[in-house]
Design a protein around this motif. Structure first.
Motif, mmCIF file in Angstrom:
data_model
loop_
_atom_site.group_PDB
_atom_site.id
_atom_site.type_symbol
_atom_site.label_atom_id
_atom_site.label_comp_id
_atom_site.label_asym_id
_atom_site.label_seq_id
_atom_site.Cartn_x
_atom_site.Cartn_y
_atom_site.Cartn_z
ATOM 1 N N SER A 110 57.520 47.483 -67.330
ATOM 2 C CA SER A 110 57.682 47.010 -65.957
ATOM 3 C C SER A 110 56.330 47.093 -65.247
ATOM 4 O O SER A 110 55.384 47.705 -65.757
ATOM 5 N N LEU A 111 56.263 46.524 -64.059
ATOM 6 C CA LEU A 111 55.030 46.618 -63.275
ATOM 7 C C LEU A 111 54.706 48.077 -62.968
ATOM 8 O O LEU A 111 53.548 48.484 -63.041
ATOM 9 N N ASP A 112 55.715 48.874 -62.653
ATOM 10 C CA ASP A 112 55.479 50.299 -62.386
ATOM 11 C C ASP A 112 54.874 50.990 -63.603
ATOM 12 O O ASP A 112 53.957 51.805 -63.467
ATOM 13 N N GLU A 113 55.374 50.688 -64.783
ATOM 14 C CA GLU A 113 54.822 51.289 -66.005
ATOM 15 C C GLU A 113 53.395 50.794 -66.239
ATOM 16 O O GLU A 113 52.512 51.565 -66.623
ATOM 17 N N PHE A 114 53.153 49.524 -65.984
ATOM 18 C CA PHE A 114 51.819 48.948 -66.146
ATOM 19 C C PHE A 114 50.827 49.591 -65.181
ATOM 20 O O PHE A 114 49.664 49.815 -65.525
ATOM 21 N N ASN A 115 51.295 49.893 -63.981
ATOM 22 C CA ASN A 115 50.411 50.463 -62.960
ATOM 23 C C ASN A 115 49.879 51.843 -63.326
ATOM 24 O O ASN A 115 48.932 52.318 -62.702
ATOM 25 N N VAL A 116 50.434 52.480 -64.341
ATOM 26 C CA VAL A 116 49.895 53.749 -64.851
ATOM 27 C C VAL A 116 48.437 53.558 -65.278
ATOM 28 O O VAL A 116 47.636 54.487 -65.234
ATOM 29 N N LEU A 117 48.096 52.345 -65.646
ATOM 30 C CA LEU A 117 46.732 52.053 -66.095
ATOM 31 C C LEU A 117 45.688 52.272 -65.002
ATOM 32 O O LEU A 117 44.511 52.456 -65.310
ATOM 33 N N GLU A 118 46.099 52.260 -63.759
ATOM 34 C CA GLU A 118 45.153 52.473 -62.645
ATOM 35 C C GLU A 118 44.371 53.779 -62.814
ATOM 36 O O GLU A 118 43.190 53.823 -62.502
ATOM 37 N N LYS A 119 45.026 54.809 -63.306
ATOM 38 C CA LYS A 119 44.342 56.094 -63.438
ATOM 39 C C LYS A 119 43.320 56.110 -64.568
ATOM 40 O O LYS A 119 42.540 57.037 -64.681
ATOM 41 N N TYR A 120 43.303 55.066 -65.383
ATOM 42 C CA TYR A 120 42.352 54.973 -66.483
ATOM 43 C C TYR A 120 41.128 54.130 -66.137
ATOM 44 O O TYR A 120 40.230 54.002 -66.956
#
Length: 123
Positions: A110-120
């Motif tokens: 999902s977009l929420d799961e994808f947004n985890v990438l922000e911290k990388y």
């Protein structure tokens, strides 16, 4: 929750066997540290994927999501994800990245799961 399901015991046993390569029935601290090494590899893989996304789509990861979620459904199946990142020119371990991003283990990102990438993202 990653092990929950009808084959829960078999999955746990498989991980234990992986950590106990000598088969002596115990896991030493050194054997346990393999998990840290694996996590470092996963972390590096995700960081490199984020660098690819930024190179291919720009700094804003929302732009990458919009390009990958071509049909606008708000989620990506593994097949959709693999095809989209390959089309974008990613030659890394897409299946590993997908599995790491699919935090709910439902077979989609999902977009929420994808947004985890922000911290990388590099600061």
């Amino acid at each position: 929750q990653k092990f929950t399901g009808p084959d829960e015991q078999a999955r746990i046993a498989a991980v234990f066997r992986y950590l106990d390569p000598g088969g002596e029935g115990t896991v030493s601290q050194k054997e346990w540290s393999v998990l840290d090494q694996l996590w470092q590899e996963f972390d590096l893989t995700v960081r490199e994927f984020v660098q690819f996304l930024q190179f291919a789509f720009g700094e804003n990861l929302q732009d990458a999501w919009d390009a990958l979620d071509e049909d606008g459904s708000g989620e990506l199946s593994e097949q959709e994800f693999n095809e989209a990142v390959q089309l974008a020119g990613y030659f890394g371990p897409a299946r590993v990245v997908f599995a790491l991003l699919d935090g709910s283990d439902d077979g989609t990102i999902s977009l929420d799961e994808f947004n985890v990438l922000e911290k990388y993202k590099k600061m």
